[in-house]
Enzyme design. Structure first.
Site, PDB file in Angstrom:
ATOM      1  N   SER A   1      -0.320   9.298 -12.148  1.00 11.35           N
ATOM      2  CA  SER A   1       1.101   9.612 -12.045  1.00 11.35           C
ATOM      3  C   SER A   1       1.903   8.615 -12.872  1.00 11.35           C
ATOM      4  CB  SER A   1       1.510   9.541 -10.571  1.00 11.35           C
ATOM      5  OG  SER A   1       2.879   9.782 -10.448  1.00 11.35           O
TER       6      SER A   1
ATOM      7  N   GLN B   1      -2.738   4.642  -8.080  1.00 10.90           N
ATOM      8  CA  GLN B   1      -2.365   3.215  -8.058  1.00 10.90           C
ATOM      9  C   GLN B   1      -3.266   2.374  -8.960  1.00 10.90           C
ATOM     10  OE1 GLN B   1       0.221   1.718  -6.621  1.00 10.90           O
ATOM     11  NE2 GLN B   1       1.005   3.354  -5.323  1.00 10.90           N
TER      12      GLN B   1
ATOM     13  N   ASN C   1      -2.688   2.224  -1.866  1.00  7.31           N
ATOM     14  CA  ASN C   1      -1.269   2.006  -2.155  1.00  7.31           C
ATOM     15  C   ASN C   1      -0.608   1.007  -1.213  1.00  7.31           C
ATOM     16  OD1 ASN C   1      -2.047   4.542  -0.743  1.00  7.31           O
ATOM     17  ND2 ASN C   1       0.069   4.439  -0.059  1.00  7.31           N
TER      18      ASN C   1
ATOM     19  N   CYS D   1       5.824   6.494   0.877  1.00  6.67           N
ATOM     20  CA  CYS D   1       6.093   7.866   1.258  1.00  6.67           C
ATOM     21  C   CYS D   1       6.168   8.043   2.763  1.00  6.67           C
ATOM     22  CB  CYS D   1       5.026   8.770   0.665  1.00  6.67           C
ATOM     23  SG  CYS D   1       4.749   8.363  -1.034  1.00  6.67           S
TER      24      CYS D   1
HETATM   25  N1  PLP Z   1      -1.627   8.732  -4.401  1.00  6.80           N
HETATM   26  C1  PLP Z   1      -1.307   7.445  -4.233  1.00  6.80           C
HETATM   27  C2  PLP Z   1      -2.380   6.457  -3.988  1.00  6.80           C
HETATM   28  C3  PLP Z   1       0.035   7.042  -4.289  1.00  6.80           C
HETATM   29  O1  PLP Z   1       0.342   5.762  -4.114  1.00  6.80           O
HETATM   30  C4  PLP Z   1       1.031   8.010  -4.513  1.00  6.80           C
HETATM   31  C5  PLP Z   1       2.468   7.644  -4.519  1.00  6.80           C
HETATM   32  O2  PLP Z   1       2.884   6.695  -3.843  1.00  6.80           O
HETATM   33  C6  PLP Z   1       0.630   9.342  -4.718  1.00  6.80           C
HETATM   34  C7  PLP Z   1      -0.702   9.675  -4.657  1.00  6.80           C
HETATM   35  C8  PLP Z   1       1.638  10.420  -5.004  1.00  6.80           C
HETATM   36  O3  PLP Z   1       2.076  10.333  -6.337  1.00  6.80           O
HETATM   37  P1  PLP Z   1       3.446  11.040  -6.770  1.00  6.80           P
HETATM   38  O4  PLP Z   1       4.548  10.182  -6.254  1.00  6.80           O
HETATM   39  O5  PLP Z   1       3.403  11.072  -8.265  1.00  6.80           O
HETATM   40  O6  PLP Z   1       3.442  12.393  -6.183  1.00  6.80           O
END
Ligand code: PLP
Length: 395
Positions: A204, A184, A156, A328
């Site tokens: 997602s 991603q 990400n 995040c």
């Molecule tokens: N995994 C990756 C690689 C991500 O980039 C993200 C979100 O930025 C997530 C998991 C988490 O997804 P969600 O926002 O739907 O909880």
């Protein structure tokens, strides 16, 4: 540069919900709003709509609809896959060793850290300077007591694409379940789970122009990670909670559009390369992650002698929405674990900028971003004691 614009180049964080998706969801809210578990026709219609969406998504990613479970987000899917396999291993006394990479999203990384506190042992595979796991390292890390291999598909932050097919084949040859966090990747690469050979895969909707708060987990037939959420027995008893029918329909629509428009992504890559070239012409700047083996939309650069947070705030004043580190973790001041894993020193990892572009952007936007970043970086460097010391050391 006073003309205030809004240029959204943070599609790794989230994406704009497309009007066709809103339309499909609105129709569910207005007309098919029943509970899919209810027995009267409004409920049965909602159930039919839900199952049609499951079939549409399953056919795009190449699995049986029975192998697809809906969840509330990518984070939940990641938690379920990992904790579910770990719980099974505890129950059947199988072993406590898990293999992952050093650059996983916190949804995976923090889940594993929680398992470590419960006595699991985790091996973190190196990703070297280019941000990519080497399959031979996985082969070497596998032990008798390894119960799971979990490696993300696309990173990400730096956008690097991992050799999932090779990694999954190695895990399979040792009869170890292989999970990939493909949050991603889905909607951006032509993901087909059977061709990849993975046992579980997470996605997602909000990362591919669908709504927030809806995700899915593919689980190969025959594999049953223990439940994460208990309740009324929805999703064949595997994931309880009244289904988010509108969100799921929105996800199906968004994914169909994403697969249909996959060919148009060449323009995104062209714009990204055009921008990257301009950004890298700024002195004391480096590209993070492999130059070629990366997702089309991502450029991640580090500017020496500046703070990414200050850069972001100034860019925001010029109407540019970008990111530093991962979306995040952007409220944390620690340098990104991903940038440290590819060998960046702390001070350089702090001065990073992630730009993730979409079809909505134009070459004009790229020119504006490059011009603005250049001027903001030089303003920040003028104020930087580190830059001053560096210049003096050269005198
Ligand atoms: N995994 C990756 C690689 C991500 O980039 C993200 C979100 O930025 C997530 C998991 C988490 O997804 P969600 O926002 O739907 O909880």
């Amino acid at each position: 540069m006073n003309d205030k614009k809004l240029i959204y180049v943070d599609n790794g964080a989230t994406t704009r919900v497309l009007p066709e998706v809103v339309e499909a969801m609105t129709s569910v809210y207005n007309e098919t709003f029943g509970n899919p578990s209810s027995l009267y026709s409004l409920g049965r219609n909602a159930k039919t709509t839900l199952e049609e969406a499951r079939e549409r998504i399953a056919s795009l990613i190449g699995c049986d609809p029975k192998e697809l479970y809906f969840t509330s987000c990518g984070t939940e899917s990641d938690n379920w896959a990992i904790k579910g396999i770990a719980a099974n291993a505890l129950k059947y006394n199988k072993g406590k060793h898990i293999i992952t990479s050093k650059i996983e999203h916190h949804a995976v990384d923090h889940t594993l850290k929680a398992l470590e506190k419960q006595g699991f042992e985790v091996t973190y595979l190196d990703v070297y300077e280019n941000g990519i796991v080497r399959p031979e390292d996985l082969e070497k890390a596998i032990r008798e007591d390894t119960i799971l291999v979990t490696v993300m598909y696309v990173n990400n932050e730096i956008g690097t694409i991992q050799p999932i097919k090779e990694l999954a084949a190695i895990a399979k040859s040792h009869k170890i379940p292989f999970f990939t966090d493909a949050v991603q990747a889905v909607g951006k690469l032509d993901v087909k789970v059977k061709e990849l050979g993975v046992d579980m895969l997470s996605m997602s909707a909000h990362k591919f122009n669908g709504p927030k708060g809806v995700g899915a987990l593919y689980v190969r037939r025959g594999l049953l990670p223990a439940n994460l959420i208990e309740g009324g027995g929805q999703e064949k008893g595997k994931r309880s909670g009244t289904e988010n029918v509108a969100g799921i329909v929105g996800m199906a629509k968004a994914l169909e559009l994403a697969y249909a428009r996959m060919g148009e992504r060449a323009k995104i890559k062209e714009m990204r390369d055009y921008l990257a070239k301009k950004l890298l012409a700024i002195p004391y700047t480096r590209l993070n992650g492999d130059k070629d083996i990366r997702i089309d939309e991502n450029v991640n650069v580090s500017f020496e002698f500046i703070e990414g947070e200050s850069l972001l705030l100034l860019l925001d004043m010029y109407g540019i929405c970008a990111s530093t580190g991962s979306a995040c973790s952007s409220n944390s001041l620690d340098p990104s674990h991903v940038l440290l894993a590819i060998g960046l020193p702390h001070e350089i990892a702090h001065g990073s900028l992630r730009i993730t572009i979409s079809e909505d952007n134009t070459f004009e936007d790229m020119d504006y971003i490059a011009k603005t970043v250049e001027s903001v970086v030089s303003r920040l460097r003028e104020m930087s004691p580190l830059y001053d010391a560096f210049l003096r050391s050269k005198e």
